[in-house]
Design a protein around this motif. Structure first.
Motif, PDB file in Angstrom:
ATOM      1  N   TYR A  92      43.008  33.157  11.680  1.00 27.31           N
ATOM      2  CA  TYR A  92      42.303  33.695  12.953  1.00 27.31           C
ATOM      3  C   TYR A  92      40.996  33.204  13.055  1.00 27.31           C
ATOM      4  O   TYR A  92      40.088  33.230  12.265  1.00 27.31           O
ATOM      5  CB  TYR A  92      42.518  35.312  12.739  1.00 27.31           C
ATOM      6  CG  TYR A  92      43.862  35.899  12.854  1.00 27.31           C
ATOM      7  CD1 TYR A  92      44.391  36.099  14.172  1.00 27.31           C
ATOM      8  CD2 TYR A  92      44.553  36.027  11.755  1.00 27.31           C
ATOM      9  CE1 TYR A  92      45.889  36.541  14.028  1.00 27.31           C
ATOM     10  CE2 TYR A  92      45.934  36.779  11.798  1.00 27.31           C
ATOM     11  CZ  TYR A  92      46.561  36.937  13.058  1.00 27.31           C
ATOM     12  OH  TYR A  92      47.684  37.400  13.216  1.00 27.31           O
ATOM     13  N   SER A  93      40.708  32.932  14.160  1.00 28.18           N
ATOM     14  CA  SER A  93      39.138  32.494  14.482  1.00 28.18           C
ATOM     15  C   SER A  93      38.309  33.635  14.913  1.00 28.18           C
ATOM     16  O   SER A  93      37.210  33.532  14.834  1.00 28.18           O
ATOM     17  CB  SER A  93      39.398  31.498  15.750  1.00 28.18           C
ATOM     18  OG  SER A  93      39.787  32.230  16.780  1.00 28.18           O
ATOM     19  N   GLU A  94      38.886  34.717  15.392  1.00 29.81           N
ATOM     20  CA  GLU A  94      38.045  36.037  15.687  1.00 29.81           C
ATOM     21  C   GLU A  94      38.396  37.133  14.996  1.00 29.81           C
ATOM     22  O   GLU A  94      39.754  37.243  14.437  1.00 29.81           O
ATOM     23  CB  GLU A  94      38.283  36.195  17.057  1.00 29.81           C
ATOM     24  CG  GLU A  94      37.498  35.158  18.022  1.00 29.81           C
ATOM     25  CD  GLU A  94      37.609  35.453  19.238  1.00 29.81           C
ATOM     26  OE1 GLU A  94      38.483  36.327  19.963  1.00 29.81           O
ATOM     27  OE2 GLU A  94      36.673  35.066  20.154  1.00 29.81           O
ATOM     28  N   THR A  95      37.615  38.134  14.600  1.00 31.23           N
ATOM     29  CA  THR A  95      37.817  39.335  14.029  1.00 31.23           C
ATOM     30  C   THR A  95      37.456  40.561  15.028  1.00 31.23           C
ATOM     31  O   THR A  95      36.376  40.427  15.454  1.00 31.23           O
ATOM     32  CB  THR A  95      37.105  39.191  12.692  1.00 31.23           C
ATOM     33  OG1 THR A  95      37.391  38.342  11.922  1.00 31.23           O
ATOM     34  CG2 THR A  95      37.350  40.582  12.147  1.00 31.23           C
ATOM     35  N   ARG A  96      38.332  41.584  14.993  1.00 29.28           N
ATOM     36  CA  ARG A  96      38.152  42.409  15.892  1.00 29.28           C
ATOM     37  C   ARG A  96      37.719  43.706  15.121  1.00 29.28           C
ATOM     38  O   ARG A  96      38.381  43.890  14.217  1.00 29.28           O
ATOM     39  CB  ARG A  96      39.198  42.873  16.642  1.00 29.28           C
ATOM     40  CG  ARG A  96      38.795  44.163  17.954  1.00 29.28           C
ATOM     41  CD  ARG A  96      39.867  44.195  18.874  1.00 29.28           C
ATOM     42  NE  ARG A  96      39.696  45.019  19.828  1.00 29.28           N
ATOM     43  CZ  ARG A  96      39.763  46.315  19.754  1.00 29.28           C
ATOM     44  NH1 ARG A  96      40.061  47.000  18.602  1.00 29.28           N
ATOM     45  NH2 ARG A  96      39.554  47.036  20.836  1.00 29.28           N
ATOM     46  N   LEU A  97      36.359  44.349  15.115  1.00 27.22           N
ATOM     47  CA  LEU A  97      35.862  45.326  14.313  1.00 27.22           C
ATOM     48  C   LEU A  97      35.905  46.492  15.175  1.00 27.22           C
ATOM     49  O   LEU A  97      35.337  46.783  16.311  1.00 27.22           O
ATOM     50  CB  LEU A  97      34.576  44.985  13.730  1.00 27.22           C
ATOM     51  CG  LEU A  97      34.691  43.726  12.685  1.00 27.22           C
ATOM     52  CD1 LEU A  97      33.294  43.212  12.445  1.00 27.22           C
ATOM     53  CD2 LEU A  97      35.485  43.977  11.536  1.00 27.22           C
ATOM     54  N   LEU A 112      33.845  39.571  16.971  1.00 28.16           N
ATOM     55  CA  LEU A 112      33.148  38.384  15.901  1.00 28.16           C
ATOM     56  C   LEU A 112      33.974  37.175  15.650  1.00 28.16           C
ATOM     57  O   LEU A 112      34.919  37.535  15.308  1.00 28.16           O
ATOM     58  CB  LEU A 112      32.057  38.959  15.085  1.00 28.16           C
ATOM     59  CG  LEU A 112      31.163  40.073  15.414  1.00 28.16           C
ATOM     60  CD1 LEU A 112      30.464  40.912  14.062  1.00 28.16           C
ATOM     61  CD2 LEU A 112      30.042  39.659  16.330  1.00 28.16           C
ATOM     62  N   SER A 113      33.130  35.994  15.407  1.00 30.70           N
ATOM     63  CA  SER A 113      33.909  34.987  14.872  1.00 30.70           C
ATOM     64  C   SER A 113      34.217  35.442  13.238  1.00 30.70           C
ATOM     65  O   SER A 113      33.491  36.121  12.806  1.00 30.70           O
ATOM     66  CB  SER A 113      33.142  33.960  14.680  1.00 30.70           C
ATOM     67  OG  SER A 113      33.309  32.873  13.878  1.00 30.70           O
ATOM     68  N   SER A 114      35.304  34.970  12.854  1.00 27.85           N
ATOM     69  CA  SER A 114      35.855  35.191  11.715  1.00 27.85           C
ATOM     70  C   SER A 114      35.051  34.769  10.600  1.00 27.85           C
ATOM     71  O   SER A 114      34.844  35.037   9.357  1.00 27.85           O
ATOM     72  CB  SER A 114      37.371  34.505  11.369  1.00 27.85           C
ATOM     73  OG  SER A 114      38.153  35.420  12.061  1.00 27.85           O
ATOM     74  N   GLU A 115      34.087  33.479  10.852  1.00 28.75           N
ATOM     75  CA  GLU A 115      33.132  32.787  10.028  1.00 28.75           C
ATOM     76  C   GLU A 115      31.817  33.697  10.047  1.00 28.75           C
ATOM     77  O   GLU A 115      30.975  33.490   9.091  1.00 28.75           O
ATOM     78  CB  GLU A 115      32.821  31.489  10.538  1.00 28.75           C
ATOM     79  CG  GLU A 115      34.138  30.706  10.185  1.00 28.75           C
ATOM     80  CD  GLU A 115      34.617  30.676   8.956  1.00 28.75           C
ATOM     81  OE1 GLU A 115      34.016  30.581   7.799  1.00 28.75           O
ATOM     82  OE2 GLU A 115      36.025  30.739   8.742  1.00 28.75           O
ATOM     83  N   ALA A 116      31.589  34.695  10.666  1.00 29.69           N
ATOM     84  CA  ALA A 116      30.164  35.590  10.771  1.00 29.69           C
ATOM     85  C   ALA A 116      30.348  36.207   9.611  1.00 29.69           C
ATOM     86  O   ALA A 116      31.241  36.578   8.871  1.00 29.69           O
ATOM     87  CB  ALA A 116      30.506  36.503  12.159  1.00 29.69           C
ATOM     88  N   LYS A 155      28.876  36.833   2.617  1.00 29.23           N
ATOM     89  CA  LYS A 155      30.025  36.514   2.644  1.00 29.23           C
ATOM     90  C   LYS A 155      30.880  36.516   4.037  1.00 29.23           C
ATOM     91  O   LYS A 155      30.470  37.517   5.088  1.00 29.23           O
ATOM     92  CB  LYS A 155      31.321  37.180   1.802  1.00 29.23           C
ATOM     93  CG  LYS A 155      30.916  37.092   0.385  1.00 29.23           C
ATOM     94  CD  LYS A 155      31.707  37.729  -0.520  1.00 29.23           C
ATOM     95  CE  LYS A 155      31.621  37.480  -2.019  1.00 29.23           C
ATOM     96  NZ  LYS A 155      32.298  38.297  -2.748  1.00 29.23           N
ATOM     97  N   SER A 156      31.659  35.636   4.558  1.00 34.05           N
ATOM     98  CA  SER A 156      32.362  35.798   5.933  1.00 34.05           C
ATOM     99  C   SER A 156      33.215  36.795   5.966  1.00 34.05           C
ATOM    100  O   SER A 156      33.901  37.328   5.062  1.00 34.05           O
ATOM    101  CB  SER A 156      32.889  34.489   6.197  1.00 34.05           C
ATOM    102  OG  SER A 156      33.940  34.256   5.510  1.00 34.05           O
ATOM    103  N   LEU A 157      33.527  37.219   7.210  1.00 32.71           N
ATOM    104  CA  LEU A 157      34.461  38.276   7.431  1.00 32.71           C
ATOM    105  C   LEU A 157      35.936  37.925   6.964  1.00 32.71           C
ATOM    106  O   LEU A 157      36.780  38.583   6.584  1.00 32.71           O
ATOM    107  CB  LEU A 157      34.520  38.817   8.893  1.00 32.71           C
ATOM    108  CG  LEU A 157      33.152  39.139   9.361  1.00 32.71           C
ATOM    109  CD1 LEU A 157      33.245  39.381  11.003  1.00 32.71           C
ATOM    110  CD2 LEU A 157      33.008  40.553   8.816  1.00 32.71           C
TER     111      LEU A 157
END
Length: 172
Positions: A92-97, A112-116, A155-157
């Protein structure tokens, strides 16, 4: 003269009957077109739902074999159990929080981006709530139970296993 009037009335009645018949046929065609449009809409909605469900579950998208990745294909392969250790979330490229405050109130939702990094989540929250300080906020996850340390803020999400979506609890 009476005969001509009767013939005229008969012709008018026939024309009216033909007109009603044409109107009835046009109405039937319009109804059929509307029903076909409704069926097409239902089919499109069902395909969209199936596509979104496949994306959420990490399965290949139905009818679209070009976006299938080996990890997703392996997860969807028959006879193999899908991966539940968070590995599927790596696609996944995005994460919904959804961020809930430990003090209560409305949750804050963002994508947010999964790399955030987790720090970016804290910065987002600090921008939303004036009582939150990025340096002192504590973030936790109820399921699976985990409290994130200061080391986790870099660390990234994705690395923290929060993809594709997660609920976090923030304590000011």
């Amino acid at each position: 003269m009476i005969k001509i009037k009767e013939e005229l009335k008969l012709k008018q009645a026939q024309q009216e009957a033909e007109q009603r018949k044409r109107d009835k046929i046009e109405d039937a065609k319009a109804k059929a077109a509307i029903k076909a449009q409704i069926e097409a809409d239902k089919k499109a909605r069902n395909e969209k739902f199936a596509r979104e469900k496949a994306i959420r579950d990490g399965l290949p998208i139905p009818g679209d074999s070009s976006t299938s990745t080996p990890a997703v294909a392996a997860a969807a392969a028959p006879g193999k159990a899908p991966m539940t250790s968070g590995v599927a979330g790596k696609d996944y490229s995005e994460t919904r929080l959804q961020i809930r405050m430990s003090t209560g109130g409305q949750p804050y939702t963002t994508t947010l981006s999964s790399e955030a990094s987790l720090r970016e989540v804290a910065e987002y929250l600090a921008a939303q709530v004036l009582t939150i300080d990025v340096e002192t906020v504590s973030l936790a996850q109820h399921f699976p139970r985990k409290t994130f340390s200061r080391d986790d803020f870099s660390k990234s999400l994705r690395d923290l296993g929060l993809t594709p979506s997660a609920v976090l609890i923030a304590t000011p």
